[in-house]
Structure formats: C-alpha cells, structure tokens
Design an enzyme around this catalytic site. Structure first.
Site, PDB file in Angstrom:
ATOM      1  N   ASP A   1      27.862   6.044  10.366  1.00  0.00           N
ATOM      2  CA  ASP A   1      27.513   5.213   9.218  1.00  0.00           C
ATOM      3  C   ASP A   1      26.542   4.134   9.698  1.00  0.00           C
ATOM      4  OD1 ASP A   1      29.540   6.532   7.681  1.00  0.00           O
ATOM      5  OD2 ASP A   1      31.022   5.187   8.580  1.00  0.00           O
TER       6      ASP A   1
ATOM      7  N   ASP B   1      26.037   9.987   7.649  1.00  0.00           N
ATOM      8  CA  ASP B   1      27.320   9.862   6.961  1.00  0.00           C
ATOM      9  C   ASP B   1      27.163   8.779   5.890  1.00  0.00           C
ATOM     10  OD1 ASP B   1      29.919  10.283   6.275  1.00  0.00           O
ATOM     11  OD2 ASP B   1      30.797   9.532   8.126  1.00  0.00           O
TER      12      ASP B   1
ATOM     13  N   ASP C   1      30.760   2.193   5.054  1.00  0.00           N
ATOM     14  CA  ASP C   1      32.120   2.669   4.815  1.00  0.00           C
ATOM     15  C   ASP C   1      33.118   1.599   5.238  1.00  0.00           C
ATOM     16  OD1 ASP C   1      31.149   5.009   3.826  1.00  0.00           O
ATOM     17  OD2 ASP C   1      32.014   6.312   5.351  1.00  0.00           O
TER      18      ASP C   1
ATOM     19  N   ARG D   1      29.602   8.099  -4.525  1.00  0.00           N
ATOM     20  CA  ARG D   1      30.296   7.060  -3.765  1.00  0.00           C
ATOM     21  C   ARG D   1      29.579   5.717  -3.841  1.00  0.00           C
ATOM     22  NH1 ARG D   1      32.470  10.059   1.788  1.00  0.00           N
ATOM     23  NH2 ARG D   1      33.552  11.770   0.736  1.00  0.00           N
TER      24      ARG D   1
END
Length: 430
Positions: free
Chosen positions: A208, A247, A251, A303
């Site tokens: 990430d 990714d 996050d 997301r």
C-alpha cells in the site's frame, strides 16, 4: 545615490537566493485541532511536534529518509521531504528496477509457465520459481518498505514533495502525522498468483502507499495518493486476470484506531481504502474509529472506503467517476459489523452509474446517510440501496448505534464539492 543602488542590489540578491518553499508557512510542528475527527480523541494527535532540533530533518533522497526514520524508532521526530524521494534506489542513489531485485533464477516467463492453472491446477504455487519469487520480493521489500515510528511528523516542503515507489508503514505506532505529500506508485515487482477452487484466481500484491496496522492517533492530511507512473490498467492479463502491481492507496487494518484523513486526494486506482481487513478479525471490535472528511476520490473503482467493524464518519467528501471508468463497482462498502455515518457527500458520475451502484454491502447491516448529492440532485442512498438491492443484498438500517461528536463545521454537499475540488491534495495547504 551609489549607496542606495548597492542596498537595492543586495536586497534583490537576498530575495532571489531564498528557496522556492521558504515563503510557505512552516507546518512541521502543526498539531491536529481538538475537534478534528477521531484522531483528536483522548490525548489527540501531535506527531513529532515535541521533537528537539537534533531530530528535525530535511531529506532529499532515500538514504536520508531512512536515516531520519531511524528504523521506526519512537523518538519524537520531524521529517521534511524536499523534492522527489525515490525508494527504488540503492545506497548511492542509483535507480533500481525489477531486474535488479530478481534473484535465484526468478523470471516472470518461467513463473507463468510453472503455475499456469491449466497444468498446475488450483494449488498454491510452490517449488523453485515460487521460492525465487519470494526471495526476489524480499530484496525489493528491503528497499521500499519504510517503517514509521511513534511521535513522528512527515511533511512535504512546498508544493512538489513526492515519495515515489515506497510503502510507508505505520505498524503498532501511536501519534503520527503525514501531511502535504504525494505518495506515488508503490509498485510490486513480484505479485503472487493466488488460485481458487472455482478455476480462476487473482494476482496479489504486497504494498500500500500508506498502511496503518495496529496504529493509533494518526492524522493524514493534504496527501495525494495514486499509481502515477505505472497504472494497473496498462498492465497485461495473465491467467485471465489483470496483472496487478498495486494494493491499496491507504489501508487501515489490524485494530488501528483513532484516525483522521482530511483534505486528501485518492486518484486513479482500483481498491483505494480498506478499513478492517477480515470478517474474522473480531479483535477489531471497538476499534477502527476513523473520520474521513473533505477528501476527493477520483477515478477510483471501489473501496472509498470499504469498512468492517469500525465507526466511520464520512462527511463532506467529493467523489468523481469520469466517463472512461467503465469498470466502476461502488464507493461505500458496508461490511461486517460496520457503522458508517455518512453526511453531505457529493458524487459526480457518468450516465452508466446509478445511485444504487454507490453503496455495496457484504454482511453489513447499517448505514446512516443524509445530505447526499448525486450529479447535483439530493438522493437518499439508504432508501435507494434497499429498493434496488433487496433481492441480492440484505436491507440496511439507518441505526448505526452512534452519533459523531468530534468534527468541525459540516458544510452542505454542494459547498464541500467546490471546496474540495480547489483545496484537497498535496501542495494545497492554505
């Protein structure tokens, strides 16, 4: 007269010698306001504001950044990023590419031949090429994974500070601020193939741009996060799946808690922001308290965010789905035991995206929403979600069990849409 001309010349010389960023306000010791979201709860978030002069660093390359981070130590520190810092470089500053990391005979061609599902089947990859992939991935991780410790502030200087190719990781740390910084292209050279029993599978990547894991009291502000440089949409397809290299953009997982993300831009990405990583991670209950306000999600497929367990206040955000994003899936993901409180958010989308597409639920039960704008018109996300998806997803209730109290003034969605368009992202702190 001669003396006057000399003084004028000296003054002009002094002005010309000032660095471009010198006239910008020094934000390196700023702290989070007392009511600015969940990160203000309890002790609040001050980052490295208490750092002594010996622990204030200006960094211009990876080596300097690594020294300043000090292995993720908890010593109060301020790190000011000037220009572009590339994580994919050696200790002498030489640029590294994927071939430089590859070892033990790894090659993508041999990897694809070894684990083609038509011959390998649905078992996880194992054997020489998978072992070589893991060894190669470890070499890249040594370069690009940068650990951030407690009581740290990382800020960009001026309007052009970039951290490129890195995965900033705040793991088990408390009291961290990341501001005014472009986080770009956390590119994984060695994705792993993950088959499944359905006959297909997917490519799994490691990095990430910014990962909070077990982190508490974190303020992310005026950050721009993207895949700029290597968009996944330009990658080839292997085994019937896009060969993903990235990714998440940000996050927030593993029982992280008390996080505020404000005035930031998340751009050109598939799975932008995950809050809570697993339905079975019951230790996340009572944690994952996150505030997202005045952010822009632009060209994001899904997301934005997807939430498990957490109490998430989502207000005054701007969502933009351009005409060319044909694989758009959803924006707000309501998953296991999540409690999302959404207020005054604005969505601008093309004709093929409907209101019912904006919310997706997986085992979620509740979503509070009000003040939502859809292409300039007020809509009720909850009512439309329940009306359109009752055949395939469970109906959601508006009772999320809590009401946010830590927040600044909440603008109308229309006013927020204008303000975020002008003010969100790196280089835009007033």
């Amino acid at each position: 007269m001669r003396k006057h001309r000399l003084l004028v010349s000296l003054a002009l010389l002094a002005v010309l010698s000032v660095p471009a960023h010198a006239d910008a306000r020094d934000i390196s010791r700023d702290t989070l306001a007392a009511d600015d979201g969940w990160a203000a709860y309890g002790s609040g978030t001050t980052g490295g504001a208490a750092a002594d002069d010996a622990h204030v660093f200006t960094v211009t390359d990876r080596a300097e950044l690594v020294r300043a981070l000090d292995g993720g130590s908890d010593t109060p520190k301020i790190i000011r990023v000037a220009g572009t810092v590339d994580a994919n470089t050696d200790d002498q500053g030489r640029r590294l590419d994927c071939d430089d990391y590859a070892t033990d005979g790894y090659s993508l061609k041999r990897y694809l031949a070894a684990y083609d599902p038509r011959t390998w089947g649905a078992a996880k990859p194992s054997g020489p090429q998978e072992e070589a992939r893991q060894a190669s991935a470890a070499r890249q991780a040594e370069r690009v994974v940068l650990r951030v410790g407690s009581h740290t502030t990382i800020v960009g200087l001026g309007d052009d500070a970039v951290l490129k190719g890195a995965s900033l990781q705040v793991r088990g740390a408390d009291n961290v601020i990341v501001r005014n910084l472009e986080l770009r292209d956390a590119y994984d050279c060695f994705p792993v193939w993950q088959p499944n029993t359905g006959g297909l599978g997917d490519w799994k990547t490691a990095y990430d741009n910014l990962w909070l894991a077990g982190a508490t009291h974190v303020w992310v502000d005026h950050v721009t996060a993207s895949d700029k440089g290597h968009p996944d949409e330009d990658e080839p397809t292997y085994f019937g799946r896009n060969y993903l290299r990235h990714d998440g953009l940000l996050d927030i997982t593993n029982a992280s808690d008390l996080v505020t993300v404000s005035w930031s831009r998340f751009v050109g990405h598939d799975k932008a922001m995950l809050i809570g990583n697993s339905d079975s991670a019951t230790a996340d209950r009572g944690r994952l308290r996150v505030t997202l306000h005045h952010n822009q999600f632009e060209s994001v497929v899904q997301r934005a965010p997807r939430v498990r367990f957490g109490q998430v206040h989502l207000y005054n955000n701007r969502y933009v789905v351009p005409e060319d994003v044909h694989d758009y899936r959803y924006s707000i993901g309501v998953s296991t035991e999540s409690a999302v409180y959404a207020e005054n958010n604005a969505f601008t989308v093309p004709g093929h995206v409907e209101v019912a597409d904006l919310v997706k639920s997986w085992n979620g039960s509740a979503l509070y929403q009000r003040g939502t704008l859809f292409n300039g018109f007020p809509v009720d996300l909850l009512a439309i979600h329940n009306a359109y998806n009752s055949g395939s997803e469970r109906d959601l209730t508006a009772d999320v069990g809590w009401t946010p109290v830590l927040h600044g003034g909440i603008d109308s969605a229309q006013a927020a849409d204008r303000a975020v368009r002008k003010g969100a992202g790196a280089g835009r702190i007033p």
